[in-house]
Design a protein around this motif. Structure first.
Motif, PDB file in Angstrom:
ATOM      1  N   ALA A 152       0.807  -1.235   0.000  1.00 23.85           N
ATOM      2  CA  ALA A 152       0.000   0.000   0.000  1.00 23.85           C
ATOM      3  C   ALA A 152       0.831   1.271   0.000  1.00 23.85           C
ATOM      4  N   HIS A 153       2.081   1.203  -0.462  1.00 20.48           N
ATOM      5  CA  HIS A 153       2.844   2.432  -0.652  1.00 20.48           C
ATOM      6  C   HIS A 153       2.156   3.279  -1.716  1.00 20.48           C
ATOM      7  N   GLN A 154       2.324   4.574  -1.617  1.00 19.51           N
ATOM      8  CA  GLN A 154       1.648   5.475  -2.549  1.00 19.51           C
ATOM      9  C   GLN A 154       1.987   5.168  -4.002  1.00 19.51           C
ATOM     10  N   ASP A 155       3.259   4.840  -4.278  1.00 16.23           N
ATOM     11  CA  ASP A 155       3.632   4.565  -5.661  1.00 16.23           C
ATOM     12  C   ASP A 155       2.956   3.301  -6.170  1.00 16.23           C
ATOM     13  N   GLN A 156       2.744   2.322  -5.283  1.00 14.98           N
ATOM     14  CA  GLN A 156       2.045   1.108  -5.684  1.00 14.98           C
ATOM     15  C   GLN A 156       0.567   1.384  -5.944  1.00 14.98           C
ATOM     16  N   LEU A 157      -0.054   2.165  -5.071  1.00 14.57           N
ATOM     17  CA  LEU A 157      -1.460   2.507  -5.261  1.00 14.57           C
ATOM     18  C   LEU A 157      -1.663   3.257  -6.575  1.00 14.57           C
ATOM     19  N   GLU A 158      -0.767   4.207  -6.842  1.00 17.38           N
ATOM     20  CA  GLU A 158      -0.886   4.978  -8.076  1.00 17.38           C
ATOM     21  C   GLU A 158      -0.665   4.084  -9.292  1.00 17.38           C
ATOM     22  N   GLU A 159       0.288   3.152  -9.191  1.00 18.87           N
ATOM     23  CA  GLU A 159       0.562   2.252 -10.313  1.00 18.87           C
ATOM     24  C   GLU A 159      -0.633   1.349 -10.601  1.00 18.87           C
ATOM     25  N   ILE A 160      -1.253   0.819  -9.548  1.00 20.04           N
ATOM     26  CA  ILE A 160      -2.444  -0.014  -9.728  1.00 20.04           C
ATOM     27  C   ILE A 160      -3.542   0.776 -10.418  1.00 20.04           C
ATOM     28  N   CYS A 161      -3.782   1.983  -9.928  1.00 17.28           N
ATOM     29  CA  CYS A 161      -4.876   2.781 -10.487  1.00 17.28           C
ATOM     30  C   CYS A 161      -4.597   3.209 -11.917  1.00 17.28           C
ATOM     31  N   GLN A 162      -3.326   3.393 -12.272  1.00 18.64           N
ATOM     32  CA  GLN A 162      -2.988   3.750 -13.646  1.00 18.64           C
ATOM     33  C   GLN A 162      -3.211   2.576 -14.606  1.00 18.64           C
ATOM     34  N   LYS A 163      -3.358   1.386 -14.080  1.00 20.00           N
ATOM     35  CA  LYS A 163      -3.659   0.210 -14.897  1.00 20.00           C
ATOM     36  C   LYS A 163      -5.156   0.081 -15.183  1.00 20.00           C
ATOM     37  N   ILE A 164      -5.957   0.947 -14.584  1.00 21.70           N
ATOM     38  CA  ILE A 164      -7.407   0.928 -14.814  1.00 21.70           C
ATOM     39  C   ILE A 164      -7.717   1.719 -16.084  1.00 21.70           C
ATOM     40  N   PHE A 165      -8.501   1.106 -16.970  1.00 22.76           N
ATOM     41  CA  PHE A 165      -8.887   1.760 -18.215  1.00 22.76           C
ATOM     42  C   PHE A 165     -10.402   1.731 -18.368  1.00 22.76           C
ATOM     43  N   PHE A 166     -10.887   2.592 -19.226  1.00 19.12           N
ATOM     44  CA  PHE A 166     -12.332   2.714 -19.419  1.00 19.12           C
ATOM     45  C   PHE A 166     -12.957   1.379 -19.816  1.00 19.12           C
ATOM     46  N   ARG A 167     -12.241   0.561 -20.549  1.00 24.53           N
ATOM     47  CA  ARG A 167     -12.795  -0.707 -21.027  1.00 24.53           C
ATOM     48  C   ARG A 167     -13.151  -1.663 -19.895  1.00 24.53           C
ATOM     49  N   SER A 168     -12.588  -1.446 -18.709  1.00 31.16           N
ATOM     50  CA  SER A 168     -12.884  -2.335 -17.578  1.00 31.16           C
ATOM     51  C   SER A 168     -14.078  -1.873 -16.758  1.00 31.16           C
ATOM     52  N   TRP A 169     -14.604  -0.683 -17.086  1.00 36.51           N
ATOM     53  CA  TRP A 169     -15.630  -0.079 -16.239  1.00 36.51           C
ATOM     54  C   TRP A 169     -16.890  -0.935 -16.133  1.00 36.51           C
ATOM     55  N   ASP A 170     -17.446  -1.344 -17.256  1.00 36.24           N
ATOM     56  CA  ASP A 170     -18.704  -2.093 -17.233  1.00 36.24           C
ATOM     57  C   ASP A 170     -18.545  -3.425 -16.502  1.00 36.24           C
ATOM     58  N   CYS A 171     -17.429  -4.107 -16.715  1.00 45.31           N
ATOM     59  CA  CYS A 171     -17.194  -5.381 -16.023  1.00 45.31           C
ATOM     60  C   CYS A 171     -17.060  -5.160 -14.520  1.00 45.31           C
ATOM     61  N   MET A 172     -16.367  -4.086 -14.132  1.00 44.33           N
ATOM     62  CA  MET A 172     -16.237  -3.779 -12.711  1.00 44.33           C
ATOM     63  C   MET A 172     -17.600  -3.527 -12.088  1.00 44.33           C
ATOM     64  N   ILE A 173     -18.455  -2.769 -12.772  1.00 47.47           N
ATOM     65  CA  ILE A 173     -19.779  -2.463 -12.237  1.00 47.47           C
ATOM     66  C   ILE A 173     -20.581  -3.744 -12.033  1.00 47.47           C
ATOM     67  N   GLU A 174     -20.515  -4.655 -12.974  1.00 46.82           N
ATOM     68  CA  GLU A 174     -21.247  -5.913 -12.837  1.00 46.82           C
ATOM     69  C   GLU A 174     -20.732  -6.721 -11.647  1.00 46.82           C
ATOM     70  N   ARG A 175     -19.424  -6.729 -11.450  1.00 41.24           N
ATOM     71  CA  ARG A 175     -18.848  -7.431 -10.288  1.00 41.24           C
ATOM     72  C   ARG A 175     -19.234  -6.726  -8.995  1.00 41.24           C
ATOM     73  N   LEU A 176     -19.222  -5.394  -9.023  1.00 39.31           N
ATOM     74  CA  LEU A 176     -19.572  -4.623  -7.831  1.00 39.31           C
ATOM     75  C   LEU A 176     -21.011  -4.882  -7.410  1.00 39.31           C
ATOM     76  N   LYS A 177     -21.897  -5.031  -8.377  1.00 39.49           N
ATOM     77  CA  LYS A 177     -23.304  -5.283  -8.078  1.00 39.49           C
ATOM     78  C   LYS A 177     -23.517  -6.615  -7.373  1.00 39.49           C
ATOM     79  N   GLN A 178     -22.541  -7.515  -7.502  1.00 40.80           N
ATOM     80  CA  GLN A 178     -22.658  -8.816  -6.846  1.00 40.80           C
ATOM     81  C   GLN A 178     -22.308  -8.754  -5.357  1.00 40.80           C
ATOM     82  N   LEU A 179     -21.672  -7.669  -4.929  1.00 36.87           N
ATOM     83  CA  LEU A 179     -21.321  -7.519  -3.517  1.00 36.87           C
ATOM     84  C   LEU A 179     -22.556  -7.143  -2.708  1.00 36.87           C
ATOM     85  N   SER A 180     -22.579  -7.591  -1.472  1.00 37.24           N
ATOM     86  CA  SER A 180     -23.633  -7.177  -0.554  1.00 37.24           C
ATOM     87  C   SER A 180     -23.507  -5.686  -0.269  1.00 37.24           C
ATOM     88  N   THR A 181     -24.639  -5.040  -0.029  1.00 35.40           N
ATOM     89  CA  THR A 181     -24.627  -3.641   0.400  1.00 35.40           C
ATOM     90  C   THR A 181     -24.872  -3.528   1.900  1.00 35.40           C
TER      91      THR A 181
END
Length: 215
Positions: A152-181
């Motif tokens: 969880a160093h800042q450079d690692q967090l930033e590197e992980i987030c920089q690997k996120i692209f718009f193409r993953s958004w819809d798949c992430m939302i579908e996975r997120l919807k499977q989590l309990s609220t």
């Protein structure tokens, strides 16, 4: 020191077509994630989003009160973790309730249990974290992002987030919807509710939340 509000905040009487949304974020995990989402962009252009890194859960109520008192934003929201032992989260809720009163904190708090990393990793695949401990997440982080020795160093967090692209958004939302609220479940999150609001061109939800709190 709690600021008493005897009348409606000015932002309720002087709304603009483009709404300013202030997000009080618990720490760097949330900061780098939302910074990346704004860069993509995935949110509606009807919102001007300001990020404030509280740098710890204990600082959230004071940061929230400061942003609210500035009258600079259409709405001020909080994004934080609900850990396995929710003492810090309960402290945030109590602090916000002392500002807003009437058990209103739940109306403006977005939570993820055990931590926001759970949502971040859903951009890359299925995962169910059971603890906020960084060492426990290393295998999943490496499996999904290729980043080794995660701590969880800042450079690692930033590197992980920089690997996120718009193409993953819809798949992430579908996975997120499977989590309990339900915040008592592990893992769980109501992050999808915030995403739905920020992705919507209809800004009326801001008025509805504010009016339910201040009127």
């Amino acid at each position: 020191m709690v600021i008493a509000m005897s009348s409606l905040p000015p932002f309720l009487n002087n709304q603009k077509p483009s709404r300013s949304v202030c997000l009080i974020l618990e720490g760097f995990e949330e900061y780098y994630y939302f910074k990346r989402l704004i860069e993509l962009p995935v949110f509606s252009s009807n919102y001007k989003i300001r990020l404030i890194n509280a740098k710890s859960a204990g600082n959230i109520p004071a940061k929230y009160q400061e942003a609210l008192a500035s009258d600079s934003h259409s709405i001020v929201l909080v994004v934080c973790d609900r850990d396995r032992r929710p003492d810090a989260y309960n402290g945030v809720v109590q602090g916000i309730d002392e500002i807003l009163g009437d058990d209103n904190a739940h109306k403006i708090i977005t939570f993820t249990r055990p931590c926001t990393l759970q949502v971040i990793l859903l951009h890359f695949g299925n995962v169910e974290l059971t603890t906020p401990a960084k060492a426990a997440a290393r295998d999943d982080v490496c499996r999904l992002t290729g980043i080794e020795n995660y701590d969880a160093h800042q450079d690692q967090l930033e590197e992980i987030c920089q690997k996120i692209f718009f193409r993953s958004w819809d798949c992430m939302i579908e996975r997120l919807k499977q989590l309990s609220t339900n915040p008592d479940d592990m893992p769980s999150s109501n992050m999808n509710m915030l995403f739905e609001c920020l992705c919507s061109d209809d800004v009326s939800w801001i008025d509805e939340v504010n009016e339910s709190i201040f009127r």
